[in-house]
Structure formats: C-alpha cells, structure tokens
Design an enzyme around this catalytic site. Sequence first.
Site: not given
Ligand code: IVH
Length: 672
Positions: A37, A112, A114, A116, A171, A223, A314, A408, A411, A426, A432
Amino acid sequence: MTKEEAAGRIAKLSAELEHHNHLYYVEARPEISDQDFDFMMKELEALEKQWPQLASPNSPTRRVGGDITKEFPTVLHRSPMLSLENSYSREEVQEFVQRIAKEHGRTTFTLELKYDGVAISLIYRNGELVQGITRGDGEKGEDITANIRTVRSIPLRLHGHPPAELEARGEVLMGIREFEQLNAEREREGEEPFANPRNTTAGTLKLQDPKIVARRHLQNYIYFLLMDELPTRSHYANIMQCAKWGFRTPDPRRRFIEQADSVEDIMAFIAYWDQARHHLGIAIDGVVIKVDDIDLQEELGLRAKSPRWAIAYKFPAEQKFTRLNDVEFNVGRTGAVTPVAILDPVELAGTVVKRASIHNADQIAKLDLHYGDMVQVEKGGEIIPKITAVDLHRRPPHARRVTYPERCPACGTVLVRDAGEAQHYCPNEHACPPQIVRRIEHFVSRKAMDINGLGGETVDTLFQAGLLHDVADLYDLKQEQLLALGKGWGERSTRLIIDGIAASKDIPFEQVLFAMGIRHVGETVAKKIARAVGSIDRLAAMSLEELTAIEEVGNVIAESIRDFFGAEGNRRILERLKAAGLQFAVAPGRQKAHDGPLKGLVIVVSGVFETFTRDGIKQAIEENGGKVSGSISRKTNFVVVGADMGPAKKAKAEELGVRLIDETEFRRMIGA
Ligand code: IVH
C-alpha cells in the site's frame, strides 16, 4: 512519461489505493500488505509532485494531510442538524412506541448504537466528497473538509451510481485504544492528557494542520441520509445503500443496527449493548430508536430541535469504587477554592479516571470523606467525574478526616464564605498567585480578549518572570523583554504575542467586559449588560437598583459588580486599560457584534419586510455578528427575502444556489 500517461497512472493508482483503503478501514478485510500500500502511495505522491495540475483535491494522498487550513468558513446547513430527545427508562421508551402506535398503528423501528462522538455532515457531488461540515449550532457549522479527508473510513469517491448530490450525516469518533495511546504519548512529552475521546475528537477536527489530524486515526459511522429523492422509503434500507456507496455504516452482522417491532425487542437490544459496549473499542452512550418508515417519519415531523420519529435511550452513568488518596485544593480565577480528589486510577466509561471533582466544603462534609476511603466515582455526560458516595465498611482504621482548609493553600489568607454561597473564596485577589495567573489566562482567552499566542503556560512563565502582575501589564510588554526570556521565545512567537496584544485593543466592549472577570458575569450576561448600559463608566456608577433592572441581572450579580468597582485595585487597573486604548463603550458605528448566531455569515437583504425597516434588518444582522453585503456572490451564505424581491437578484441567487430565507425564519435564527 507523457501528461496523458501520467493522468492515466494517477487515476489507476488513486482508484486502487481507495479500493484497498476501503477494504482495510470499512470492511476490515485487507487484501494487500501495508508495505505494498505504501509503495503505491509513494508512487502516486511522486507523480503528483511532478504533475501538480493532475492532483485532485480528493486524491488518496490527501488522506495523510493537505495544506494548513487558515480558517474554517462558516456554512449554513441545508437542513438543520437536529439532536435527539433523551430517555432513560423502559417506561419512556414504551411511551414513545405506544404514542406512535396509538396514532399511526404498529410500525417497525430501526435500532442503532448512539455513537458518542462528533456529528458531521458530508456533501457529495457527482460521487465526489466536496464538503465536510461540523454540526456547529445545528443551523450552521464549519467547513473542515481538509481534516475530513484524513478520516480513512470516509470515502473520497462513492462507489456504484450515486446521485448527482447527496448528504450523509454521521459521527466522527476516536477509538478508545487510539485515545489511550495518544494520551500516553502526551504524558511522555509532559503534556496534559485529554479528558475523553469525544472532546479529543472535537478538538482534533478543529486543528489547522490536517497532517496531525491524519495521525489521530479518527473513524466514522454514517446514520442519516439526505437526498432530494431517497433510494427507498425505509431508513434501514437507505443505510444499507450508504454501505454500498462505500460509507462505513452500523454493521448488521455485529448487531450495530437491528429492526424491532416491539418494546421487548427494543429493550433486549438495549440490555445487550449496555453490557457489550465495554468491549466495543469505541464509546457509545446509548441506543437510538428510529421509526423506519420514511413516510411515517415525515408525517410525525419535527420538534424545535429534535425529530418526533426518533428517541435516544441513554445508558445510566457508569459508577465504580476506587481509593481516595489525597485531596487537592485548587484556587481558581475568582479565588474560589475547589477540592479535587486524587484517586487510584480506575477505568470508567472508556477512560482512566485519576481525579474527580468534590465541588465544595459542604460536599466533603456530607460525604464525611476520610483519606483512604473507598469512594464511588460517577461519570455522566460531563467531562469531569464526580464523587457520589463512600463505602463506610471499607474505611481504613484510624483514617484521617478530610477537612476544608481555613486558609488559602496558595497564599495563606483566611478564606471567606459569603452567605448563601457554597464556595469558599480567597479574598486576597491582588496578591494570590494562582488567582492572578488564572485571571490573566481568562483575560487573554478566545472568548475574552482573544490574544493570539498567549495561553496558560506562557502566561504562567511571564508571571514567574515578573513581567506580569495584572492584566494591565500586558499592554506595557515590550518584545525585547520577551526575547530576553531565552529559549523558546523567538522573534516570530514573540512578535505574534505583541501583535496579538495590540490587536486586542479593537475587541468590542461586550468581550472586554467579560474579560474583566467580574465574578458571576459570564459571556452572555456581559453581553446583555454591555448592550443595556453602553459603557463601563455608566456601569461603574450604577446603583444596585439600577443594576437589577437589567435583564438577567439579579442581586448576586449586581452585588458582585458593585464589589468589583468598589475595589481600589480594580479601579487602578481599569484606568490603565483605558489609557492603553481598550474599548470601554459600545461606540456608535462600532455596534457590530463580533459574535452571535450569525457569526461569520455573509447575508444579502432583498425586498420589503413586515417587522423590520431596511436599515433595521441590516442592523439586526450586524448586531448578531453577521455581515451585510449589497450583492449576491459565491461568498453569500443566504438572502433574507421580503415582499417584492428583485427578479435579477432572485435569478442570481438561483444560479449560484444561494439559499433564500424569509423574515420568519430570519427572526427565528436571531432568536427574536
Ligand atoms: S440520528 C435527525 N443516529 O447523537 C437525526 N444520531 O444526541 C438525528 N448520534 O446529534 C441524529 N449516534 O450526533 C442519530 N445512530 C445515531 C447516532 C446519533 C450518535 C448523535 C448525533 C446527534 C446526537 C443527539
């Protein structure tokens, strides 16, 4: 080699490199060795060097980083980038599902992970990546295309037959292993480690040097798809189509994506991932439940900031017990003394935690903390974990109680606590050391005086060297004094600092007021006060009653302002800053805000409006940080259209694809 031959070879190498890149980073089934590569990549680099006119902006060579990005232009999103409504329990999920079932009958959901990370919008034209935009405030984001090209799982060219134009949202994130390696590297080099993968990703995407971004090995999952005509009327099927175009999408085999017909199925998916996420290698903070049927999505519509057809579940905050080894008492800019727990390192929600906040003296008392205690640390959405409980059964014998200091730690001044406040302070604000340093740090920071070239470490060095005793000293600094500091203080960097200080004299009053660091006067309150009062002299002369009459100013803020101007030391510094030429009034003609919801946008106004005069709407644009332009060009972000828009302007806007918005939408954007 002729130019034609070179073009052919470049095209072939590019296609092959992208193919192998896809196999490696998206499908995780490489077919060639890293060495082969690299070999192809070297050949491509050499050819592009020889024939620069043949190098495409989407060449695989850009994956290792292009030129430095000087600025990230602001871009208006075609449709707002929404967030999701959160839920935390089975009941809430059930309510969501039942509400839809009751009104629209039973339907299928797509589940799906979520992710982070950091939301991103990717624009493709004729299959080529043309723009990568951050979420920003949801309405507009920043164009970070050069950095996006370095993310290997984002295709530079789509496979198959993509439409002329599409937008994929997803994301960007950093793997936990990559994050830990980066932090280990930073610690080796004596740099402060990053807090968590999400913030590191956000910071990385804003770096000006794409080469550094490339080395951070960011990843991406898509997504959400936006097109004039979607490939199918099922969200799930559309995501599968995205995978065919070459995007990395939630993987059905690994159950990153699944369909469900009932709350039971949904809860099973959630329960599975609440456990399995710890072995995933990336941070996820929940599960997203989406109505799969696009027609039904459209019927359900949107709330102000989130769709009605989706909800996030969540995961509960992670908690763990670990040993409390010590408590540090840190002195902040306003003199507030905050206890910080020093812990046995413990892994929590994907990162190693060594320090946690204990907030204040009351919290220490409430937890009855003792040195050596086993304490429960919790990490929710926030960056800094906190201590939430103590296991009294595991307290070592003869453990010493943690006491809040009377003096403090920096100081030695006796600390004070104002009635009704949780914090101890303080009061020695002018002598300070940490208070002085933090105050200067705050003063020079981006949202305050925005002085280029000065950061935490440099301010500390200048303080230690005796060059800075307060913020006014900044304006007496000479380049020779900085050069005399020796190693690391070269001509270029010291020039940058001196120029940055000079330039800060133009920073508008709103920001100067925030920079003053008056306790409880944050960015927003400073803006409100500056606009309401107009000048520092008026503010200094105002009574408590007058102050509390200002929007968002209550007793606590009003008293803090009175205290600030009452202090002799502050008055002296103010006089010196005035003499240095800082902006202490909202001068006529200088009322343009450097910040606001329209920051960085170029806007054209056309037609007659109902709630604004022509000048009024222009003023509103400028007061919200936007720039008014007389004619439509490629630089125009949008046109605010009233009644009777000129036909020539309309044609021009259409030709250049500039978005038109009406008065109502404009009012919404500026929060009017
Ligand atoms: S859908 C209208 N799908 O979570 C569609 N969001 O708390 C809105 N996020 O701003 C987003 N995984 O950055 C969607 N599978 C997923 C996600 C996802 C992470 C994030 C996204 C959004 C935030 C909302």
